[in-house]
Each structure stands twice: as structure tokens, then as C-alpha cells.
Design an enzyme around this catalytic site. Structure first.
Site, PDB file in Angstrom:
ATOM      1  CE  LYS A  78      -3.916   2.007   2.578  1.00  0.00           C
ATOM      2  NZ  LYS A  78      -4.775   2.114   3.567  1.00  0.00           N
ATOM      3  CB  SER A 153      -7.915   4.287   2.939  1.00  0.00           C
ATOM      4  OG  SER A 153      -7.187   3.590   3.583  1.00  0.00           O
ATOM      5  CB  SER A 177      -8.682   1.398   5.899  1.00  0.00           C
ATOM      6  OG  SER A 177      -9.153   2.795   5.887  1.00  0.00           O
TER       7      SER A 177
END
Lengths: 473, 89
Positions: A78, A153, A177
Site C-alpha cells: 500500500k 482506504s 480500511s
């Protein structure tokens, strides 16, 4: 050519070790997929040096040297986790050209097991968002319907696994997330007990709830990877030694939270959830109702505590220590203000201002102080509930993925998407989201919640459930 | 609830472009905090600290590092950051 997407993480590594295929072949397969599905905007960058790393692993195998349990397994990172000498931008203008000076502990642990970190995934800016629309790279599209959001996210990470761009993607979960995008894209995501995985090298959003963890296609793979990256770390004093072991039982008791029953958006989703409860009953498990009276305060509690922490954590982004200073600055104060105003997106600004608001004189006791106490109550109520049951189930999200643009101008409605995931984060307990049904061909996730450090029990219950469950659709 | 946007911008070291829109959204979000008013007085003995026990601290010793602190400096000279002139008159 071998279809590596049909193999598990463990099978891929075994094949590399036994020379059935090479790490380079595996990497090429997944990087080809990244290019094939470029339109989904899940990947920001494929690292140029990943191929060299794959070659190194093949050389080790060739020489008969010992290789790790993730030999040659490609991993997508990420964009808020540091990987030494590689770019990391938090999907923001502020950090667009930032080069990681060191690697996060999770990255080191994966590399120690010979995984190949080969790309970085799209995300909501500074991990703030539930749709992956708050990214300077544009929204990531849902793997099942490109007109819908990926969730956030960690949207890019979830979509990457769903589209077979990698067998493992790392995400971060502060209030859902990982679990929410996992649910929206039909993959498995976990938020472990707070402290299970080191946060060293992850850009902090809300330090008291942030956790790094894996997204995979199956429950077995998820457990396998979490065991690799967990562990106490001298660089993160909040880490714990989570053994991840438990004694198996023949039957488990499943809890359903009385106060959350109204949170499911429509009758179809309710039907899906009731069907899951029926599966547990058919398995011979006892299903009981549990009481978490203060859970209804989770959303305000979360949106007070996390922006408060974010306002402090993001204070260091001032245009001097990070990023280049604004050209419009005329003095020191305007240098900070202009650099931050140009560098942060709307959602990040909103949360920083919200955080300063709840911490300001006159509001601190009424909001922040009260939230910390409510947090303790919620944690206590969960602990009491787990004296009566082995796991609690909830839907991961109130409904399936929504359309891109549908909620972007209504932040409160976006925040309410987290109704089932934030209580877990506030309590610091573990939860796994597992795909369990579909609605209009879009995946729905079921969330398994457990007491502190019961991840292995949750994985076991989730595995048994998925073997027995037949969805409504 | 009265929100002094100028004060919050100053605290946050930020400027918001469309203040009217921002305030409307902000008020909407803050309205959900009012739910807290439903809660009667909370026990003063409730902990407000961390949810898990903090593990032991590492020893505070100097270690050799291969991290280059100037890696991300936009401008550097003789091993130092070069920052813009910001000293005010």
C-alpha cells in the site's frame, strides 16, 4: 503458461522451492496482469528492481540455499508503507516524490521470507476515506463493477487481489480500511488485535487504531501471511506477542449484536445476513444475541478520536521536513499554511480541522475526553460479550459497493459506511471480513469479531462457515 | 454549535477554499457528535488510556544507521538541508 492465479500463496512458494517454476515466471505473470487491468487504476507503480529480486531468489534456489516460506511470492504494497529506496506518496501531492529512507518492519519480515514486493497500490490520501476517491491518482475502480467504488482506504490493495494482480496485498486498517474494500471486492481482509503487527514504517493516521495487515483471496492464505508479519518489535512499543494459537472445539457459540440489527440498509442484505445465521444453526452452533449498549456511539467516538490523532500526526507535514515549500509563501507562517493547503486534499483538511476542533478549549472535555471514556465502555462491553460467545458476526458493510461519485459530496453519509467496522477498531479487537454472498452480482462480506488475540479461532470459525454456507444468490 | 472557521484554520495551519461549503459539511458531521449528549454522566474512573498493555521499551542506545537523512531534501549543501530564507523582518 501456468495460471498462477489458481494457486495459493503456499503452492506458489512450494513451486519456486521445488523448481516447478521460477520466481521470475511468477512475477512476470502478475506484472502482465497489472498491465492488463491498468484501467482499474489499482496500481500506482510497478517497481523496476522487482525483477532483480526475483532473479536473486531463483539463484538461491538454484544454488540449493535455504529460502523462505514466501519464496518468490509477489506482494503489492500500500502506498503508505515504507519500502527502502522506493517511492511512497500516501496518494498525496505532499509526498509525491518522497523516497523511503528505510523499510517498514512488515516489509522486512516479508523480504526475510523471500517474498517479492513488486508494486504499490492506490489508496485514499493518507488512508482517509471509504471509497478510494480521495487519491491524486484518481479513483480505483471496483473489481466487480468498474462504475462502483473500490472501497477504502486500501481500495487498490483489495482490487489487486480480486483481479489477480498479486496473491497478497498489504493494507492498513484504522476504522475498516481493509475490511470494507475486502467486502466490496469479494476478498478476505483482516484487522488483527491492536499491536499484533508493527506499525513501524507505516505513515500514521491515528496511531491508537492503525494496523497493517494482509488482503488475500482465501482465509488460509490470510492466516499464513498474518503469521509471517506479526510479532513484537522494538521499533513499535505498542506491539504485543500475539501467539495466534487456540484449542479447537467441536461447536462454537456465535453472537449477534442486538443494537446493530437496524444498521443493515435493506431487506435483501438482511436476508443475506439471516441466511448466514441459519447456516451456523444448521452447523449445530448456538447463536445468541449479545448486548453492546454503547456501540451506537462508535461512529461519533471514532470521528472524534481519529481526527484528533490525525491533526497531531500530520502536523509534521509542513513543507520543510517533507515536500517542497510553496512558491507563494511570503513568511514562515504562510510557508506552513500555503504548503499544507496545496499539499493536502479536501478530506485530509477536513479531518485535520475536525481534530483541532475537538481538541480545542471548550470542546475537549465534551468531545475528546468523553470519547475516550466511551471507548473504554465499548471495549468492556465487548469483553463481557466474549465471555458468552466465541465470535460475533456482523455484515462488514451496510450494503454492496456504491457508485463512484455517489457519496463524495456527503462526508457524513460516507462515514456511516463504517458503522460495522469502527466498533472493532475502537475496541482494538480482531475482525476478519470474508465474502459470503452476493447482491445484484456484487459481493457482500461477513465480519467475524473476536476477543483480543483470538485471530486463529476466528480464522477457524470462518473456514468452517464458508465450507457449509450457501449464499442466497 | 458555533464554529469559528478562522480560528480553526489558524490552529490547523490550513486554508479552506470554499468556506461556506466546508462549514455546511462540517456542521453536518459535528451534528452526529451531539449524540453524546444522550449519555448521562460517565464514571470518572473509566480509563482513558491505551487499549492494550504497552510492551517493554528498547534500550536507549546509539546504533549505526544506514539511513540517509538528506535523501528527501529538495536542496542540500555540505551535508545540510538548504531551507528557504524565512526569517522575518
Amino acid at each position: 503458461m501456468i495460471d498462477f492465479s489458481t494457486l495459493t500463496v503456499m503452492q506458489i512458494a512450494d513451486g519456486v522451492k521445488s523448481k516447478k517454476w521460477t520466481a521470475v515466471e511468477v512475477l512476470n505473470y502478475f506484472t502482465d496482469n497489472c498491465q492488463k487491468y491498468e484501467d482499474y487504476n489499482a496500481i500506482i507503480e510497478i517497481y523496476d528492481d522487482a525483477i532483480e529480486r526475483a532473479k536473486e531468489i531463483d539463484k538461491k534456489v538454484e544454488k540449493g540455499e535455504k529460502v523462505g516460506i514466501l519464496a518468490g511470492v509477489p506482494v503489492i504494497n500500500k502506498d503508505n508503507i515504507l519500502f527502502k529506496n522506493h517511492k511512497m506518496s500516501c496518494a498525496s501531492n505532499f509526498m509525491k516524490d518522497f523516497i523511503a529512507p528505510y523499510s517498514a518492519t512488515v516489509i522486512e519480515k516479508l523480504e526475510n521470507e523471500d517474498a517479492v514486493i513488486f508494486a504499490r497500490a492506490n489508496m485514499d490520501q493518507f488512508a482517509m476515506g471509504s471509497s478510494n476517491e480521495n487519491s491524486i491518482y484518481g479513483p480505483c475502480k471496483n473489481a466487480c463493477d468498474p462504475e462502483r467504488v473500490a472501497g477504502g482506504s486500501s481500495g487498490g490493495s483489495a482490487v489487486s487481489v480480486a483481479l489477480n494482480l498479486a496473491p497478497i496485498a498489504l493494507g492498513t486498517d484504522t476504522g475498516g480500511s481493509i475490511r470494507q474494500p475486502a467486502s466490496f471486492n469479494g476478498v478476505v481482509g483482516v484487522k488483527p488485535t491492536y499491536g499484533t503487527v508493527s506499525r513501524y514504517g507505516a505513515v500514521a493516521f491515528a496511531s491508537s487504531t492503525d494496523q497493517i495487515s494482509p488482503i488475500t483471496k482465501t482465509i488460509e492464505e490470510n492466516e499464513f501471511v498474518l503469521k509471517v508479519i506479526k510479532g513484537s518489535d522494538c521499533h513499535d512499543q505498542t506491539t504485543i506477542d500475539n501467539k495466534m494459537d487456540f484449542v479447537k472445539k467441536d461447536k462454537y457459540t456465535i453472537g449477534v449484536i442486538k443494537q446493530l440489527q437496524d444498521g443493515i440498509n435493506d431487506s435483501d442484505s438482511k436476508k443475506n445476513f439471516d441466511n448466514a445465521i441459519a447456516t451456523f444453526k444448521n452447523m449445530g452452533y448456538e447463536v445468541i444475541e449479545v448486548d453492546i449498549p454503547h456501540i451506537e456511539y462508535s461512529i461519533p467516538c471514532y470521528y472524534i478520536l481519529t481526527p484528533a490523532e490525525a491533526s497531531s500526526n500530520l502536523a509534521k507535514f509542513d513543507g520543510l521536513k517533507y515536500s517542497t515549500p510553496s512558491k507563494e509563501a511570503t513568511d514562515l507562517d504562510s510557508l506552513y499554511v500555503r504548503s499544507r493547503s496545496e499539499g493536502f486534499g479536501d478530506e485530509v483538511k477536513r479531518r485535520i480541522i475536525l481534530g483541532n476542533f475537538v481538541l480545542s478549549a471548550g470542546y475537549f472535555d465534551a468531545y475528546y475526553g468523553k470519547s475516550k471514556k466511551v471507548q473504554s465502555l465499548i471495549k468492556l462491553e465487548f469483553a463481557n460479550a466474549f465471555k458468552k460467545c466465541d465470535a460475533i458476526i456482523t455484515p462488514t458493510t451496510p450494503d454492496t459497493a456504491f457508485k463512484i461519485g455517489e457519496k463524495i459530496n456527503d462526508p457524513l453519509s460516507m462515514y456511516l459506511e463504517d458503522i460495522f467496522t469502527v466498533p472493532v477498531s475502537i475496541a482494538g479487537i480482531p475482525a476478519i471480513s470474508v465474502p459470503y454472498d452476493t447482491k445484484n452480482n456484487l459481493p457482500l462480506g461477513l465480519q467475524f469479531l473476536g476477543a483480543d488475540m483470538t485471530e486463529s479461532k476466528l480464522y477457524e470459525i470462518a473456514k468452517l462457515f464458508t465450507k457449509s454456507h450457501k449464499g442466497v444468490n | 454549535m458555533k464554529v469559528d472557521m478562522t480560528y480553526l484554520e489558524k490552529l490547523s495551519k490550513l486554508e479552506v477554499d470554499d468556506k461556506e461549503k466546508f462549514l455546511k459539511e462540517f456542521a453536518n458531521i459535528a451534528s452526529c457528535f451531539e449524540k453524546f449528549e444522550e449519555i448521562e454522566k460517565l464514571d470518572d474512573g473509566l480509563p482513558t488510556s491505551k487499549t492494550v498493555k504497552i510492551s517493554e521499551l528498547r534500550e536507549d542506545i546509539v546504533i549505526k544507521s544506514d539511513i540517509d537523512p538528506l535523501l528527501n531534501a529538495p536542496k542540500k549543501d555540505k551535508g545540510c538541508y538548504v531551507a528557504p530564507l524565512v526569517v522575518e523582518q
